[in-house]
Scaffold this active site. Structure first.
Site, PDB file in Angstrom:
ATOM      1  N   ARG A 156       0.837  -1.203   0.000  1.00 46.28           N
ATOM      2  CA  ARG A 156       0.000   0.000   0.000  1.00 46.28           C
ATOM      3  C   ARG A 156       0.874   1.256   0.000  1.00 46.28           C
ATOM      4  NH1 ARG A 156      -5.091   1.745   3.903  1.00 46.28           N
ATOM      5  NH2 ARG A 156      -3.658   1.421   5.632  1.00 46.28           N
ATOM      6  N   ASP A 438      -4.615   4.579  14.225  1.00 45.06           N
ATOM      7  CA  ASP A 438      -3.747   5.043  13.148  1.00 45.06           C
ATOM      8  C   ASP A 438      -4.329   6.310  12.545  1.00 45.06           C
ATOM      9  OD1 ASP A 438      -5.918   4.188  11.661  1.00 45.06           O
ATOM     10  OD2 ASP A 438      -4.887   2.512  10.710  1.00 45.06           O
TER      11      ASP A 438
END
Length: 543
Positions: A156, A438
């Site tokens: 990613r 996150d």
């Protein structure tokens, strides 16, 4: 092209990544697509301005109705290694070498190798992380299975809004995703393809089919340059934006030769409502800790539509990441409660027809794999076509009922401040109250605080106003509480800076679009990411 010198301690890794050949490839890639990245970002701004000025709401596009109504097209079948990915590990920042190794040794079917949400993109972290991936792909990490046998790597890169300020191409900072993607493909693409294990990617924060079209062009160009067959690259698009939910079929269509499907997740997606419509009273998002979950109409409709869209086109649909941390004590009540809660939420996704989902905690792998196998039949659920689904624009846009609680306000402030503190320390995620947090949870947290102040929401607890003054007082209270556990003056200073920056973000008149962009372009981050390097840093070398 100008490239910054290596961070201290990564001289060998820097030299291995930035060879003459790789720099030539990066220069070609970036100079070819840099203007188109800028155009895409400009289109995002233009679209937002139109929505603001017109008061319009998104709808399924008339101009692309022929794509949605054509039953004949399908994506190319995914490779064998992607067909069974019941449980992947999420938020795996590969610069964390020890955790990356444990993930490679685990029973997971896949690993989300994350340079985005769970990663802080310091130059050190990017070089270390990409180098670790190269070592894993080339079987150079002792005790780790061959790349053809290890969990499949789902790479990613950073989202389109991020830049890499340590590389200048033709007088401009490099788009972060092209930097990450280019290095990963140049060093790993062929090897992954030869081992039938990639190259596979996640694409973050895509907002329209035009962005998918750009990525498809990048894939085609890259495959031609590296001598790979068309369709070698496969990509899963994360539908993390409300506008993208109206273009899912078109996104899959644009990537049909390279599509590995779509992914849904709750927090970035929910935050996008504040991003796009947060100034509208009708889109006041209630306390996420109490009123926002996948059982709510706007979220389960989005997941149902995603599964239906993917499966009718032969593409895989994956669910979000369980952020919970499983207590180690096998007999603790807390462990039973955590497992029961994760199980309940993942059963909702399985019932919706997803082909897999993610967990952060490696200890959740086996129980979630067992759960998936118990409630499904086969490698995936592509046969679950969800013909029962009839999702309307209203279904996707209706806000859940509910208010704001003091607990929810304090929780959002804590997550926002602690995320910024972690980011300034070079980390992209942290642990808080039994969960990993996150940039996605930081995004929804600071978004809600900004919106509650903007709309002068009242607390359910006592009817008091969510005001600038209250948020400032609660932030200072949190600061005092956290300072008690600070281990050094530097930690205290970082915490103080984080609290000040959080207040700056949530009290702004205009909503900063991405917290990661805001932080990465702030001088405090640019200073922090160079921590540990020599004080007298040479000027970037010209290449």
């Amino acid at each position: 092209m100008e490239l910054s010198p290596p961070p201290s301690g990564l001289e060998a890794e820097h030299a291995a990544l930035f060879t003459t050949a790789s720099l030539h490839f990066l220069h070609e890639l970036i100079s070819t697509f840099d203007d188109e990245v800028d155009q895409i970002l400009g289109l995002r701004v233009s679209r937002k301005v139109h929505l603001d000025l017109s008061g319009d709401l998104p709808d399924f596009l008339e101009s692309t109705a022929h794509i949605r109504t054509d039953p004949t097209w399908k994506v190319l079948p995914v490779p064998q290694r992607l067909r069974k990915r019941h449980v992947d590990i999420g938020d795996m920042a590969p610069c964390d070498t020890q955790r990356f190794i444990r993930a490679l040794q685990s029973s997971a079917q896949g690993i989300q190798v994350d340079f985005d949400d769970g990663n802080c993109p310091t130059f050190y972290n990017q070089i270390k992380g990409i180098h670790n991936v190269i070592q894993a792909v080339n079987n150079q990490i002792p005790g780790v299975p061959d790349i053809s046998q290890a969990p499949v790597l789902m790479l990613r890169p950073r989202a389109l809004n991020m830049v890499e300020d340590n590389m200048m191409v033709e007088g401009k900072e490099t788009p972060g995703p092209l930097f990450d993607f280019g290095l990963l493909m140049f060093h790993c693409g062929k090897k992954l393809f030869e081992h039938k294990s990639g190259p596979f990617f996640y694409l973050s924060k895509v907002e329209s089919f035009m962005e998918a079209r750009l990525w498809n062009k990048i894939f085609v160009w890259t495959q031609q340059k590296l001598g790979l067959p068309l369709g070698s690259i496969k990509a899963t698009v994360l539908i993390e934006n409300v506008l993208a939910s109206f273009e899912m079929e078109e996104i899959v269509y644009e990537l049909r030769e390279h599509s590995a499907g779509l992914n849904c997740g709750i927090w970035d997606y929910s935050a996008s409502f504040v991003n796009k419509f947060g100034h509208r009273q009708a889109f006041l998002l209630p306390d996420r800790s109490k009123y926002v979950n996948m059982e709510k109409r706007f979220l389960h409709s989005y997941m149902d539509l995603l599964v239906q869209t993917c499966h009718r086109r032969g593409a895989l649909a994956t669910g979000g990441m369980a952020a919970a941390l499983l207590p180690q004590d096998m007999h603790a009540d807390a462990r039973t409660k955590v497992l029961a809660n994760v199980t309940r939420l993942k059963l909702l996704e399985i019932a919706a027809g997803v082909d897999g989902f993610m967990v952060y905690d490696l200890n959740l792998l086996k129980p979630m794999q067992d759960l998936f196998q118990k409630h499904t039949d086969g490698d995936n659920q592509l046969h679950v076509l969800r013909d029962d689904v009839k999702v309307t624009p209203k279904d996707l846009l209706v806000m859940p009922s509910g208010g704001v609680t003091l607990h929810g306000l304090k929780y959002n402030i804590a997550v926002g401040v602690l995320f910024i503190s972690a980011w300034l320390s070079g980390k992209g995620h942290f642990f808080y109250r039994g969960q990993v947090e996150d940039s996605a949870t930081a995004e929804i947290s600071r978004s809600q605080v900004w919106q509650w102040i903007r709309h002068q929401a009242h607390l359910e607890d006592d009817g008091s106003l969510v005001s600038r003054r209250l948020v400032t007082e609660l932030t200072q209270e949190l600061r005092r509480e956290l300072r008690r556990s600070c281990s050094s003056a530097r930690t205290e200073q970082t915490l103080d800076t984080a609290a000040d920056m959080f207040l700056e973000v949530v009290l702004k008149r205009r909503f900063p679009e991405f917290i990661t962009s805001y932080l990465s372009q702030d001088h405090t981050f640019l200073n922090a990411q160079r921590a540990g390097q020599e004080e007298t840093r040479p000027q970037p070398a010209k290449l």
